[in-house]
Design an enzyme around this catalytic site. Structure first.
Site, PDB file in Angstrom:
ATOM      1  N   THR A 210       0.844  -1.202   0.000  1.00 55.46           N
ATOM      2  CA  THR A 210       0.000   0.000   0.000  1.00 55.46           C
ATOM      3  C   THR A 210       0.876   1.248   0.000  1.00 55.46           C
ATOM      4  OG1 THR A 210      -1.829  -1.054   1.131  1.00 55.46           O
ATOM      5  CG2 THR A 210      -1.574   1.286   1.543  1.00 55.46           C
ATOM      6  N   GLY A 240     -10.437  -2.955   3.342  1.00 59.84           N
ATOM      7  CA  GLY A 240      -9.463  -2.901   4.440  1.00 59.84           C
ATOM      8  C   GLY A 240      -9.502  -1.563   5.161  1.00 59.84           C
TER       9      GLY A 240
HETATM   10  N1  ASP Z   1      -3.907  -2.190   4.674  1.00 56.95           N
HETATM   11  C1  ASP Z   1      -4.240  -2.711   3.379  1.00 56.95           C
HETATM   12  C2  ASP Z   1      -5.491  -3.514   3.469  1.00 56.95           C
HETATM   13  O1  ASP Z   1      -5.667  -4.221   4.437  1.00 56.95           O
HETATM   14  C3  ASP Z   1      -3.175  -3.572   2.832  1.00 56.95           C
HETATM   15  C4  ASP Z   1      -1.834  -2.941   2.799  1.00 56.95           C
HETATM   16  O2  ASP Z   1      -1.497  -2.101   3.618  1.00 56.95           O
HETATM   17  O3  ASP Z   1      -1.084  -3.260   1.897  1.00 56.95           O
HETATM   18  O4  ASP Z   1      -6.265  -3.481   2.558  1.00 56.95           O
END
Ligand code: ASP
Length: 358
Positions: A210, A240
């Site tokens: 992300t 998410g």
């Molecule tokens: N936090 C993001 C999610 O759970 C994933 C990530 O941080 O890559 O969708």
């Protein structure tokens, strides 16, 4: 002499529980949204995801490619701030190149859903007004962070999702791209491996990817933004933490700006971004009410962020956050072996890093 008796009588009165609660509450309410007692130029921090990132698993070329991509995003954000631009413009300028870069799990190169599609989430928050915008589960949007900002500025809502958000995007001239522009071979293979070997998203997605940015501008305003494709093989419209204000993103001029990355379900349960800001706000309120008795000196925001990330770890989650404070500290806190990250300030800091030992 006991510890308390070194304070003047008036100060001792402050420590009776009722008076203390009243004082803290009144200061929280009274703190202006733009309070900047110790304003110190500008600063910015970015991330490109946290996870199991080990030096020995990276080739020199991969290592260099990530560092170059992070530096490019950091430079874009820092340029805006150096030229007197706003924190909101700076975080958007930093996030968009990462959304375009297939190295990261956001925009182009995002992970695939169980059905082989790409559904993007993003959010943005202006610490000056605490206005916020977010989109969840959108397809075909080149820059979800820009769309989240449009939701904030051009709609009465905070969060739009799916088809509705896409209709809003079309009406507001958001930049659209065909599905093949987003999809990469690497993410297709991850999904196929996940299905064939019956792996979990965490097994396949050892580095989350992300992207996010937080900034303080020279007017003393904070902003935070986060953009992601979520987790490989997600289904049933799973969302998410990234587009959830208070979980993956939060900004308040009185306390801090935070962007998170990691196993989203845990970040939602802890309310990571808002929890960090809220604890800082309460601590600053004590300090102000206490007329100088230090509560939030240098290092405090780091300890506080680490404690919230520890809470995520204890529940079984992992990941990290980036943070800037009104006094210009730019910090990271993560409980994984690495986090793609960078920070720059008007005081001359300019660095990118990947592993936990650097
Ligand atoms: N936090 C993001 C999610 O759970 C994933 C990530 O941080 O890559 O969708």
């Amino acid at each position: 002499m006991d510890k308390m008796s070194c304070y003047p009588l008036r100060m001792r009165g402050f420590f009776t529980p009722f008076a203390r609660a009243l004082a803290v509450l009144s200061v929280i309410v009274a703190l202006p949204a733009t309070a900047q007692e110790d304003q110190a130029g500008w600063s910015i921090a970015i991330h490109g995801g946290a996870g199991t990132i080990a030096r020995e698993d990276m080739t020199e070329e991969q290592d260099a490619a990530y560092r170059a991509a992070l530096q490019n995003a950091l430079d874009a954000g820092a340029k805006v701030l150096r030229e007197g631009g706003s924190a909101m413009d700076a975080i958007q300028a930093a996030i968009e190149p990462m959304e375009d870069d297939p190295l990261f799990n956001a925009g182009r190169g995002a992970v695939l859903t169980w059905d082989g599609e790409i559904e993007l989430d993003a959010s943005i928050m202006d610490g000056r007004t605490r206005d916020a915008g977010a989109v969840a589960g959108v397809t075909g949007i080149r820059h979800p962070i820009a769309l989240a900002r449009k939701v904030m500025s051009d709609s009465p809502h905070v969060m739009l999702s799916g088809k509705g958000a896409e209709a809003f995007a079309t009406e507001h001239d958001a930049e659209l791209m065909p599905p093949e522009w987003f999809e990469t071979e690497r993410r297709r293979e991850s999904l196929e491996r996940m299905k064939a070997e019956q792996l979990s998203a965490i097994d396949v997605d050892v580095k989350f990817g992300t992207v996010g940015a937080v900034a303080l501008d020279s007017q003393g305003n904070l902003a935070a933004g986060t953009s992601t494709g979520g987790m490989t093989g997600k289904r049933w419209g799973r969302i998410g933490d990234a587009p959830i204000i208070g979980a993956g993103t939060y900004a308040d001029n009185r306390s801090c700006a935070v962007s998170a990355t990691g196993w989203g379900e845990y970040f939602i349960r802890v309310g990571v971004a808002k929890t960090i800001c809220e604890r800082l706000l309460v601590a600053r309120s004590f300090e102000t009410a206490n007329n100088g008795m230090p509560a939030t000196g240098s290092g405090f925001a780091q300890i506080l962020s680490d404690s919230v990330m520890e809470d995520v770890r204890v529940l079984g989650g992992d990941g990290g956050v980036i943070l800037v404070t009104p006094s210009g500290e730019a910090l990271y806190s993560f409980n994984t072996s690495g986090m793609y990250r960078g920070r720059a300030t008007s005081q001359g800091v300019n660095e990118v890093a990947i592993y936990s030992d650097e």
